[in-house]
Scaffold this motif. Sequence first.
Motif, PDB file in Angstrom:
ATOM      1  N   ILE A   1      72.399  24.138  49.796  1.00  0.00           N
ATOM      2  CA  ILE A   1      71.986  22.733  49.764  1.00  0.00           C
ATOM      3  C   ILE A   1      70.517  22.560  50.164  1.00  0.00           C
ATOM      4  N   CYS A   2      70.077  23.272  51.191  1.00  0.00           N
ATOM      5  CA  CYS A   2      68.687  23.128  51.632  1.00  0.00           C
ATOM      6  C   CYS A   2      67.700  23.640  50.589  1.00  0.00           C
ATOM      7  N   SER A   3      68.081  24.669  49.847  1.00  0.00           N
ATOM      8  CA  SER A   3      67.168  25.164  48.816  1.00  0.00           C
ATOM      9  C   SER A   3      66.981  24.128  47.710  1.00  0.00           C
ATOM     10  N   ARG A   4      67.904  23.192  47.583  1.00  0.00           N
ATOM     11  CA  ARG A   4      67.779  22.133  46.582  1.00  0.00           C
ATOM     12  C   ARG A   4      67.081  20.880  47.124  1.00  0.00           C
ATOM     13  N   LYS A   5      67.389  20.490  48.365  1.00  0.00           N
ATOM     14  CA  LYS A   5      66.805  19.248  48.888  1.00  0.00           C
ATOM     15  C   LYS A   5      65.519  19.468  49.682  1.00  0.00           C
ATOM     16  N   ALA A   6      65.212  20.707  50.075  1.00  0.00           N
ATOM     17  CA  ALA A   6      63.937  21.100  50.691  1.00  0.00           C
ATOM     18  C   ALA A   6      63.560  20.363  51.976  1.00  0.00           C
ATOM     19  N   PRO A   7      64.473  20.197  52.932  1.00  0.00           N
ATOM     20  CA  PRO A   7      64.066  19.568  54.186  1.00  0.00           C
ATOM     21  C   PRO A   7      63.263  20.543  55.047  1.00  0.00           C
ATOM     22  N   VAL A   8      62.470  19.995  55.950  1.00  0.00           N
ATOM     23  CA  VAL A   8      61.825  20.760  57.010  1.00  0.00           C
ATOM     24  C   VAL A   8      62.439  20.207  58.288  1.00  0.00           C
ATOM     25  N   LEU A   9      63.155  21.050  59.010  1.00  0.00           N
ATOM     26  CA  LEU A   9      64.025  20.580  60.085  1.00  0.00           C
ATOM     27  C   LEU A   9      63.554  20.998  61.470  1.00  0.00           C
ATOM     28  N   THR A  10      63.854  20.148  62.437  1.00  0.00           N
ATOM     29  CA  THR A  10      63.725  20.518  63.838  1.00  0.00           C
ATOM     30  C   THR A  10      65.021  20.121  64.520  1.00  0.00           C
ATOM     31  N   ALA A  11      65.437  20.923  65.479  1.00  0.00           N
ATOM     32  CA  ALA A  11      66.683  20.658  66.195  1.00  0.00           C
ATOM     33  C   ALA A  11      66.375  19.936  67.500  1.00  0.00           C
ATOM     34  N   ILE A  12      67.167  18.914  67.778  1.00  0.00           N
ATOM     35  CA  ILE A  12      67.061  18.196  69.047  1.00  0.00           C
ATOM     36  C   ILE A  12      68.470  18.016  69.596  1.00  0.00           C
TER      37      ILE A  12
ATOM     38  N   ASP B   1      58.784  16.389  72.235  1.00  0.00           N
ATOM     39  CA  ASP B   1      57.747  17.083  71.482  1.00  0.00           C
ATOM     40  C   ASP B   1      58.384  17.871  70.349  1.00  0.00           C
ATOM     41  N   ILE B   2      57.651  18.022  69.276  1.00  0.00           N
ATOM     42  CA  ILE B   2      58.072  18.852  68.152  1.00  0.00           C
ATOM     43  C   ILE B   2      57.122  20.034  68.128  1.00  0.00           C
ATOM     44  N   ASP B   3      57.630  21.212  68.508  1.00  0.00           N
ATOM     45  CA  ASP B   3      56.738  22.354  68.569  1.00  0.00           C
ATOM     46  C   ASP B   3      57.044  23.426  67.531  1.00  0.00           C
ATOM     47  N   ALA B   4      58.103  23.236  66.752  1.00  0.00           N
ATOM     48  CA  ALA B   4      58.443  24.189  65.689  1.00  0.00           C
ATOM     49  C   ALA B   4      59.401  23.523  64.716  1.00  0.00           C
TER      50      ALA B   4
ATOM     51  N   SER C   1      73.815  19.291  68.619  1.00  0.00           N
ATOM     52  CA  SER C   1      72.492  19.251  67.999  1.00  0.00           C
ATOM     53  C   SER C   1      72.424  18.296  66.824  1.00  0.00           C
ATOM     54  N   ILE C   2      71.257  17.695  66.683  1.00  0.00           N
ATOM     55  CA  ILE C   2      70.892  16.905  65.516  1.00  0.00           C
ATOM     56  C   ILE C   2      69.740  17.652  64.858  1.00  0.00           C
ATOM     57  N   TYR C   3      69.778  17.753  63.546  1.00  0.00           N
ATOM     58  CA  TYR C   3      68.724  18.427  62.797  1.00  0.00           C
ATOM     59  C   TYR C   3      67.971  17.370  62.000  1.00  0.00           C
TER      60      TYR C   3
END
Length: 114
Positions: A30-41, A19-22, A88-90
């Motif tokens: 780097i994230c401010s440039r590529k703009a991913p929305v991440l979840t950790a598993i 499940d993805i709950d958050a 972890s994988i993001y």
Amino acid sequence: MIHKGSCHCGAVAFEFEGDIDAAITCNCSICSRKAPVLTAITRDRFRLLTAEDAAATYTFNKHAIRHRFCRTCGIHPYGESGDADDASIYVNLRCLQDFDLASVPIHAFDGRSA
């Protein structure tokens, strides 16, 4: 539930179960440039469906995350923890098939200060 995802061209494809709950956004350089929305598993829930060498790796600063991106289209579908104690994988939720980002709360992470 099994979630499937890929880069834009499909050369890097993956799936994971759970499940993805958050999710998080990050303000590091780097994230401010590529703009991913991440979840950790956990790494054991992640399965790469394409060849490992289809994705290149980029690290910077403390080398805490191995940012993986497609060699063909340049999209960043996931990253991996560089810490041997953290398996972890993001996953970039923007790369999932048939997933509604509005269905999960998204929290801001201050990666710039980390």
